[in-house]
Design a protein around this motif. Structure first.
Motif, PDB file in Angstrom:
ATOM      1  N   PRO A  32       0.804  -1.241   0.000  1.00 48.05           N
ATOM      2  CA  PRO A  32       0.000   0.000   0.000  1.00 48.05           C
ATOM      3  C   PRO A  32       0.828   1.278   0.000  1.00 48.05           C
ATOM      4  CG  PRO A  32      -0.846  -1.601   1.592  1.00 48.05           C
ATOM      5  CD  PRO A  32       0.466  -2.122   1.121  1.00 48.05           C
ATOM      6  N   ASP A  33       2.055   1.224   0.578  1.00 46.09           N
ATOM      7  CA  ASP A  33       2.841   2.445   0.689  1.00 46.09           C
ATOM      8  C   ASP A  33       3.757   2.694  -0.493  1.00 46.09           C
ATOM      9  OD1 ASP A  33       4.352   0.220   1.186  1.00 46.09           O
ATOM     10  OD2 ASP A  33       5.483   1.110   2.855  1.00 46.09           O
ATOM     11  N   THR A  34       3.637   1.886  -1.569  1.00 47.49           N
ATOM     12  CA  THR A  34       4.472   2.087  -2.757  1.00 47.49           C
ATOM     13  C   THR A  34       3.672   1.756  -4.009  1.00 47.49           C
ATOM     14  OG1 THR A  34       6.508   1.459  -3.871  1.00 47.49           O
ATOM     15  CG2 THR A  34       5.387  -0.266  -2.649  1.00 47.49           C
ATOM     16  N   SER A  35       4.145   2.322  -5.120  1.00 50.23           N
ATOM     17  CA  SER A  35       3.484   2.052  -6.405  1.00 50.23           C
ATOM     18  C   SER A  35       4.399   1.284  -7.348  1.00 50.23           C
ATOM     19  CB  SER A  35       3.061   3.383  -7.055  1.00 50.23           C
ATOM     20  OG  SER A  35       4.203   4.206  -7.287  1.00 50.23           O
ATOM     21  N   THR A  36       5.468   0.734  -6.821  1.00 50.29           N
ATOM     22  CA  THR A  36       6.435   0.015  -7.648  1.00 50.29           C
ATOM     23  C   THR A  36       6.058  -1.461  -7.727  1.00 50.29           C
ATOM     24  OG1 THR A  36       8.169   1.557  -6.981  1.00 50.29           O
ATOM     25  CG2 THR A  36       8.866  -0.539  -7.964  1.00 50.29           C
ATOM     26  N   TRP A  37       5.951  -1.948  -8.978  1.00 50.11           N
ATOM     27  CA  TRP A  37       5.654  -3.366  -9.194  1.00 50.11           C
ATOM     28  C   TRP A  37       6.955  -4.146  -9.235  1.00 50.11           C
ATOM     29  CZ3 TRP A  37       0.780  -5.685 -10.304  1.00 50.11           C
ATOM     30  CH2 TRP A  37      -0.292  -4.793 -10.276  1.00 50.11           C
ATOM     31  N   GLN A  38       6.940  -5.285  -8.606  1.00 55.33           N
ATOM     32  CA  GLN A  38       8.116  -6.137  -8.583  1.00 55.33           C
ATOM     33  C   GLN A  38       7.761  -7.521  -9.128  1.00 55.33           C
ATOM     34  OE1 GLN A  38       9.569  -6.215  -4.562  1.00 55.33           O
ATOM     35  NE2 GLN A  38      10.357  -4.105  -4.641  1.00 55.33           N
ATOM     36  N   VAL A  39       8.645  -8.040 -10.000  1.00 58.78           N
ATOM     37  CA  VAL A  39       8.448  -9.387 -10.556  1.00 58.78           C
ATOM     38  C   VAL A  39       9.002 -10.400  -9.576  1.00 58.78           C
ATOM     39  CG1 VAL A  39       8.979 -10.954 -12.449  1.00 58.78           C
ATOM     40  CG2 VAL A  39       8.588  -8.510 -12.896  1.00 58.78           C
ATOM     41  N   ARG A  40       8.185 -11.404  -9.223  1.00 60.29           N
ATOM     42  CA  ARG A  40       8.608 -12.439  -8.293  1.00 60.29           C
ATOM     43  C   ARG A  40       8.567 -13.774  -9.015  1.00 60.29           C
ATOM     44  NH1 ARG A  40       5.206 -12.901  -2.969  1.00 60.29           N
ATOM     45  NH2 ARG A  40       3.696 -13.730  -4.486  1.00 60.29           N
ATOM     46  N   ALA A  41       9.721 -14.411  -9.169  1.00 62.63           N
ATOM     47  CA  ALA A  41       9.817 -15.658  -9.936  1.00 62.63           C
ATOM     48  C   ALA A  41       9.512 -16.874  -9.073  1.00 62.63           C
ATOM     49  CB  ALA A  41      11.200 -15.790 -10.546  1.00 62.63           C
ATOM     50  N   SER A  42       8.613 -16.746  -8.158  1.00 61.91           N
ATOM     51  CA  SER A  42       8.237 -17.886  -7.315  1.00 61.91           C
ATOM     52  C   SER A  42       6.732 -18.068  -7.405  1.00 61.91           C
ATOM     53  CB  SER A  42       8.660 -17.642  -5.859  1.00 61.91           C
ATOM     54  OG  SER A  42       7.991 -16.512  -5.351  1.00 61.91           O
ATOM     55  N   THR A  43       6.326 -19.302  -7.542  1.00 65.59           N
ATOM     56  CA  THR A  43       4.908 -19.613  -7.641  1.00 65.59           C
ATOM     57  C   THR A  43       4.700 -21.075  -7.296  1.00 65.59           C
ATOM     58  OG1 THR A  43       2.965 -19.513  -9.065  1.00 65.59           O
ATOM     59  CG2 THR A  43       5.013 -20.255 -10.080  1.00 65.59           C
ATOM     60  N   ASN A  44       3.448 -21.469  -7.229  1.00 69.89           N
ATOM     61  CA  ASN A  44       3.100 -22.871  -7.013  1.00 69.89           C
ATOM     62  C   ASN A  44       3.192 -23.592  -8.350  1.00 69.89           C
ATOM     63  OD1 ASN A  44       1.772 -25.341  -6.640  1.00 69.89           O
ATOM     64  ND2 ASN A  44       0.467 -24.470  -5.038  1.00 69.89           N
ATOM     65  N   TRP A  45       4.227 -24.449  -8.515  1.00 68.58           N
ATOM     66  CA  TRP A  45       4.453 -25.082  -9.812  1.00 68.58           C
ATOM     67  C   TRP A  45       3.372 -26.099 -10.151  1.00 68.58           C
ATOM     68  CZ3 TRP A  45       7.302 -22.797 -13.118  1.00 68.58           C
ATOM     69  CH2 TRP A  45       8.326 -21.948 -12.681  1.00 68.58           C
ATOM     70  N   MET A  46       2.668 -26.615  -9.177  1.00 70.46           N
ATOM     71  CA  MET A  46       1.503 -27.455  -9.472  1.00 70.46           C
ATOM     72  C   MET A  46       0.446 -26.631 -10.196  1.00 70.46           C
ATOM     73  SD  MET A  46      -0.175 -30.322  -9.294  1.00 70.46           S
ATOM     74  CE  MET A  46       0.640 -31.329  -8.034  1.00 70.46           C
ATOM     75  N   ARG A  47       0.268 -25.397  -9.726  1.00 71.19           N
ATOM     76  CA  ARG A  47      -0.693 -24.499 -10.368  1.00 71.19           C
ATOM     77  C   ARG A  47      -0.259 -24.179 -11.794  1.00 71.19           C
ATOM     78  NH1 ARG A  47      -1.811 -19.152  -7.103  1.00 71.19           N
ATOM     79  NH2 ARG A  47      -2.709 -20.685  -5.689  1.00 71.19           N
ATOM     80  N   VAL A  48       1.051 -23.951 -11.996  1.00 70.03           N
ATOM     81  CA  VAL A  48       1.562 -23.653 -13.339  1.00 70.03           C
ATOM     82  C   VAL A  48       1.339 -24.849 -14.266  1.00 70.03           C
ATOM     83  CG1 VAL A  48       3.629 -23.123 -14.686  1.00 70.03           C
ATOM     84  CG2 VAL A  48       3.257 -22.009 -12.482  1.00 70.03           C
ATOM     85  N   SER A  49       1.628 -26.036 -13.756  1.00 69.45           N
ATOM     86  CA  SER A  49       1.480 -27.240 -14.585  1.00 69.45           C
ATOM     87  C   SER A  49       0.031 -27.442 -14.993  1.00 69.45           C
ATOM     88  CB  SER A  49       1.992 -28.468 -13.819  1.00 69.45           C
ATOM     89  OG  SER A  49       3.360 -28.308 -13.483  1.00 69.45           O
ATOM     90  N   ILE A  50      -0.874 -27.265 -14.056  1.00 69.44           N
ATOM     91  CA  ILE A  50      -2.296 -27.451 -14.367  1.00 69.44           C
ATOM     92  C   ILE A  50      -2.761 -26.383 -15.355  1.00 69.44           C
ATOM     93  CG2 ILE A  50      -4.614 -27.430 -13.412  1.00 69.44           C
ATOM     94  CD1 ILE A  50      -3.486 -28.614 -10.857  1.00 69.44           C
ATOM     95  N   ALA A  51      -2.307 -25.147 -15.164  1.00 63.63           N
ATOM     96  CA  ALA A  51      -2.699 -24.077 -16.071  1.00 63.63           C
ATOM     97  C   ALA A  51      -2.187 -24.348 -17.484  1.00 63.63           C
ATOM     98  CB  ALA A  51      -2.169 -22.736 -15.563  1.00 63.63           C
ATOM     99  N   ALA A  52      -0.918 -24.782 -17.590  1.00 63.48           N
ATOM    100  CA  ALA A  52      -0.356 -25.081 -18.909  1.00 63.48           C
ATOM    101  C   ALA A  52      -1.081 -26.246 -19.564  1.00 63.48           C
ATOM    102  CB  ALA A  52       1.144 -25.376 -18.784  1.00 63.48           C
ATOM    103  N   GLY A  53      -1.342 -27.305 -18.782  1.00 64.91           N
ATOM    104  CA  GLY A  53      -2.063 -28.451 -19.340  1.00 64.91           C
ATOM    105  C   GLY A  53      -3.465 -28.094 -19.797  1.00 64.91           C
TER     106      GLY A  53
END
Length: 414
Positions: free
Chosen positions: A68-89
């Motif tokens: 809330p105290d900043t307007s800078t977007w940051q890319v985070r290369a961490s995620t739930n890879w099960m979610r990525v796999s299901i989304a890709a499939g």
């Protein structure tokens, strides 16, 4: 909660896979019989919705909202890879399902049921039409009926014109990138006239609707064949596909009148004409003795075959499309061989062939030696086999086109 989401995603992928199999399957696959267009559409829609939601979650993991105290977007290369796999499939299955559905639409497309029969005639093809339409993407129909009237020629010109206009309008409103199957249930003379004016869309197929195939009944079941504006057959192929027999009679009718019997049924042709004429020409497939004999369709081989002891002789069969084009060629040949003669045209063929013969009669290139057959409707009189309760079945001439000569005038000497 996460486990339920995973299960829901896998269930959606399963539905999408089934949708793909139904959308892209061929007629030979067992899933084809259970295909329902709206189910496939709904499955793809649900699959697309879930895919978008899953991709959105993955993007949210990679691009989290800033504090809330900043307007800078940051890319985070961490995620739930099960979610990525299901989304890709899910995305892969979605794309394959859409491709499969598109291919199916191009291959099958719309069923056009065209019916023109005498008033009061029961439609025996209702169940067959329903069965065929269930395996296609869309269904349209054009129908009319005509009055048999009293004696003499049957005038069905208005009905033929109306059905022709309805059929053309329905085809123009259809998608141009999908296939089309036309199932005519039309009395032979009217089918010839409708086929003559038919503007066949690309990838058109003529479908002959019958009862479901029976294992111990050869030649049973539906059959179909395509029509091509650029004929793949040479004149030699057209001339040699069918054989003909001429029988002369000493009637000496003024002007000359003859019968041309295109005979492609499982009954033996008759050598006794139903009218008093000068000659009878019978055209059909050759039996083992070389004469015109009974014939039958072998659906799996897509061929018209001589019938021998109730069985189709597949080795001597003729391609369905070639047989249809050859029949149109034989009509032109008869008009050329007998240039001053009125030809009574008797079509003893499946209903689909009458329609196709008319189309090939109008669209196949006309050989130079057949220039006298350029306007066939001036000298041909198609006849219909009419059955009435309590009366003997008879052949009645039909008036089916406005440019056709009055059959009563042409046959005034018969």
């Amino acid at each position: 909660m996460a486990e339920w989401i995973v299960l829901a995603c896998f269930a959606t992928v399963l539905v999408g896979t089934i949708s793909l199999a139904l959308a892209g399957g061929t007629r030979d696959r067992w899933l084809e019989r259970y295909y329902v267009p709206w189910v496939s559409t709904a499955a793809i829609s649900v699959l697309g919705t879930v895919a978008i939601a899953l991709v959105g979650l993955v993007v949210e993991d990679w691009l989290p909202a800033p504090p809330p105290d900043t307007s800078t977007w940051q890319v985070r290369a961490s995620t739930n890879w099960m979610r990525v796999s299901i989304a890709a499939g899910t995305l892969v299955v979605l794309v394959l399902a859409i491709i499969g559905r598109t291919l199916r639409e191009r291959r099958t497309g719309t069923l056009y049921y065209v019916r023109l029969q005498p008033a009061g005639q029961t439609d025996w093809h209702t169940a067959s039409v329903r069965r065929a339409s269930n395996s296609l993407m869309d269904y349209r129909s054009a129908s009319a009926s005509y009055d048999l009237g009293g004696e003499g020629a049957i005038d069905a010109r208005k009905q033929v014109e109306r059905v022709s206009v309805e059929l053309e309008r329905a085809a123009n409103d259809d998608r141009p990138d999908s296939g089309s199957k036309f199932a005519p249930n039309i009395v032979a003379p009217a089918a010839l006239a409708l086929g003559y004016d038919w503007l066949a869309p690309p990838k058109s197929t003529l479908l002959d609707l019958n009862h479901p195939a029976v294992e111990d009944k050869p030649g049973s079941g539906d059959f179909e064949f395509s029509v091509e504006r650029d004929s793949p057959f040479s004149v030699q192929q057209l001339a040699g596909a069918l054989v003909l027999e001429d029988r002369r009679f000493d009637n000496s009718l003024p002007g000359g009148i003859g019968i041309l019997d295109i005979h492609l049924t499982n009954r033996q042709p008759t050598d006794q004409p139903h009218f008093e004429v000068d000659f009878l020409r019978t055209v059909g497939l050759a039996n083992p003795q070389g004469a015109v004999g009974a014939a039958m369709v072998e659906p799996q081989s897509r061929a018209f075959c001589p019938a021998v002891d109730g069985q189709p002789n597949i080795e001597r069969g003729v391609d369905l499309q070639l047989a249809c084009a050859a029949a149109a060629y034989q009509i032109r040949r008869a008009l050329t061989d007998f240039p001053n003669t009125v030809i009574i045209l008797q079509l003893s063929v499946p209903k689909t062939f009458s329609f196709g013969i008319g189309w090939y009669l109008a669209n196949d290139p006309l050989p130079d030696e057949m220039a006298s057959a350029v306007s066939p409707w001036r000298r041909i009189v198609p006849v219909a086999y009419v059955r009435r309760t309590g009366a003997i079945p008879v052949f009645r001439p039909m008036w089916v086109r406005w440019d056709q000569e009055d059959p009563s005038a042409l046959l005034r000497n018969v």
